[in-house]
Design a protein around this motif. Structure first.
Motif, PDB file in Angstrom:
ATOM      1  N   ASP A  25       2.139  20.548  32.096  1.00  0.00           N
ATOM      2  CA  ASP A  25       1.084  19.769  31.685  1.00  0.00           C
ATOM      3  C   ASP A  25       0.115  19.418  32.778  1.00  0.00           C
ATOM      4  O   ASP A  25      -1.196  19.465  32.512  1.00  0.00           O
ATOM      5  CB  ASP A  25       1.442  18.487  31.002  1.00  0.00           C
ATOM      6  N   ALA A  26       0.639  19.174  33.962  1.00  0.00           N
ATOM      7  CA  ALA A  26      -0.340  18.769  34.912  1.00  0.00           C
ATOM      8  C   ALA A  26      -0.917  20.044  35.388  1.00  0.00           C
ATOM      9  O   ALA A  26      -2.275  19.948  35.962  1.00  0.00           O
ATOM     10  CB  ALA A  26       0.566  18.301  36.156  1.00  0.00           C
ATOM     11  N   ALA A  28      -1.810  22.659  33.477  1.00  0.00           N
ATOM     12  CA  ALA A  28      -2.772  23.201  32.581  1.00  0.00           C
ATOM     13  C   ALA A  28      -4.165  21.995  32.828  1.00  0.00           C
ATOM     14  O   ALA A  28      -5.306  22.467  32.444  1.00  0.00           O
ATOM     15  CB  ALA A  28      -2.351  23.031  31.103  1.00  0.00           C
ATOM     16  N   ALA A  29      -3.908  20.847  32.859  1.00  0.00           N
ATOM     17  CA  ALA A  29      -4.805  19.792  32.953  1.00  0.00           C
ATOM     18  C   ALA A  29      -5.806  20.113  34.195  1.00  0.00           C
ATOM     19  O   ALA A  29      -6.984  19.590  33.981  1.00  0.00           O
ATOM     20  CB  ALA A  29      -4.267  18.347  33.226  1.00  0.00           C
ATOM     21  N   ARG A  30      -5.389  20.845  35.078  1.00  0.00           N
ATOM     22  CA  ARG A  30      -6.282  21.260  36.131  1.00  0.00           C
ATOM     23  C   ARG A  30      -6.943  22.404  35.872  1.00  0.00           C
ATOM     24  O   ARG A  30      -7.593  23.238  36.763  1.00  0.00           O
ATOM     25  CB  ARG A  30      -5.449  21.272  37.521  1.00  0.00           C
ATOM     26  N   TYR A  51       3.886  26.255  25.797  1.00  0.00           N
ATOM     27  CA  TYR A  51       3.185  27.207  26.722  1.00  0.00           C
ATOM     28  C   TYR A  51       3.460  28.713  26.530  1.00  0.00           C
ATOM     29  O   TYR A  51       4.593  28.839  25.915  1.00  0.00           O
ATOM     30  CB  TYR A  51       3.128  26.819  28.045  1.00  0.00           C
TER      31      TYR A  51
END
Lengths: 291, 291
Positions: A25-26, A28-30, A51
């Protein structure tokens, strides 16, 4: 460090638990694409299924390298729980068999030897191994008390003693956790893992072998001195809180900036409900942050 | 040391297990009268009943001193297992209450603090505290292999690592035992005691968390560095053998001249049957015996 390959997909080799999902998640958030490689028998399909993902068995280095190349990954991260596998449980492919003399060597030492060996193998395959710190620093416990409950001066004394114990054990590559109650070391973690150690304290308390009153004693988790920070970081989550409460301890302390917290909000809410403290403490030898 | 009061009866404060009887036999064989003080809840009536005896509760220092004086004892020995009692389980007499500020202090530290505190209290009552070494040196494990089974070079490597670990843990007053398998530290004893630790290894093996094959790994017991040798010496007996075998270890090593062996013949016969080795090894820092 991650900047260099910031655009390329990140291969995430996923063990058990929820951390692989949190890291993805972290990432992908970037704006970076995570590619999950679930280790059969360990990774949770619900966690990695969100994913792009593949399944690999322990020992399938060749298969992993082929898939990672096809996915254009240039960096690799290991996350999640995988217990030291019995040698007989490994399914070895040809690439791995060629690496066997090195693999055997890892298994003769402690976990650190095993893990730095794994990194060496990965890098021999052309992938750079990065750590959670490089891609998802928000998953680390910050310095200070999380939640409302404050440790007492006695608790801080216990924390200090446990940190020193873990530091002293460094050369023996033992565990990352210990429990100290009112100055008395009541448990040292080795092969059993934190959950098992905490369950033991609850049992010893029932048997009258741990005589510190309920609400005295602290679980402390810290990386082993000198360990490779790209692997096997100390971690806590909701289950840890439950077991700390079950063991009748006052709370838990982990090293700020080097221990991971899973489901932080849920973990802290559980701690509040159980009236135990959670504190991020400075690692011995680490200077306070300038700001 | 024992020579000075060689003729006077010896007060033996008896915890659980068979050691109190073995010490009394050795003392009586030297022509000295043992007077047994069984600790209620711990001492075995069948063991202490063979000699003159009294029963005392933990905390009854006043009663003990009166009885010991009436029996003309000038020296005192502690032997047998007594777990650290919960403070609430103590039955305190007036003499003990007067000593409470000291007693409380013992309970705040580890076992060593507790035990040297007990010795101080005993000596404040006019009795000299002696150790097993002074009155029954034949109860110590000698140097060398006991029985037929020999440790392998790998076993000696594991023994060396465990001895170093125990020595390193000295300042933390933790345990007297550890298990190392092929260089890997798999258990460190703290409050749980040796039997519980060995049972854990058997369980972790069933769960696949100890992956060393059966027949690999050594239990090592040694005194804590700097501990008062008049108390709480490491010990082994038939039950230890049973648990070492159940944990799938290759054998056990204890420090020669500072670890006690209960029912030596039976213990060694059990080890032979289970095909595990028993070896007395030199303590780190102790020079070989001249002869």
């Amino acid at each position: 460090m991650a900047e260099a390959s910031g655009g390329a997909p990140l291969a995430i080799i996923c063990g058990g638990g929820s951390f692989p999902g949190a890291v993805a998640d972290a990432v992908a958030a970037r704006g970076r694409r995570p590619v999950m490689f679930g280790i059969k028998g360990w990774a949770d399909p619900a966690v990695i299924g969100r994913y792009a993902h593949h399944w690999i068995a322990l020992g399938q280095a060749g298969r992993f390298f082929r898939l990672a190349k096809a996915e254009n990954c240039r960096e690799l991260l290991f996350i999640g729980s995988v217990l030291r596998p019995p040698l007989t449980a490994l399914r070895l492919d040809w690439h791995t068999i060629k690496l066997m003399p090195r693999v055997i060597r890892f298994f003769r030492g402690g976990d650190d030897t095993l893990l730095s060996g794994v990194a060496g193998v990965a890098e021999s395959g052309g992938l750079r191994v990065v750590g959670v710190k490089d891609v998802a620093p928000e998953l680390f416990v910050p310095e200070g008390v999380l939640g409302q409950r404050q440790p007492s001066p006695r608790d801080y004394g216990d924390i200090d003693r446990a940190l020193k114990l873990i530091a002293t054990l460094g050369p023996f590559d033992v565990g990352q956790a210990a429990v100290v109650a009112d100055g008395h070391v009541i448990a040292v973690e080795a092969a059993e893992g934190t959950d098992h150690m905490l369950a033991r304290i609850a049992e010893l308390r029932r048997l009258g072998r741990v005589t510190a009153p309920a609400g005295v004693g602290v679980l402390v988790k810290a990386p082993k001195p000198g360990q490779d920070r790209r692997f096997d970081l100390p971690s806590i989550g909701p289950r840890t809180i439950e077991l700390v409460a079950g063991a009748g301890l006052a709370g838990l302390a982990v090293t700020a900036g080097s221990a991971l917290i899973a489901e932080a909000e849920k973990t802290i809410a559980s701690a509040e409900r159980a009236s135990i403290f959670v504190v991020g403490v400075r690692e011995p030898g680490v200077a306070p942050r300038a700001q």
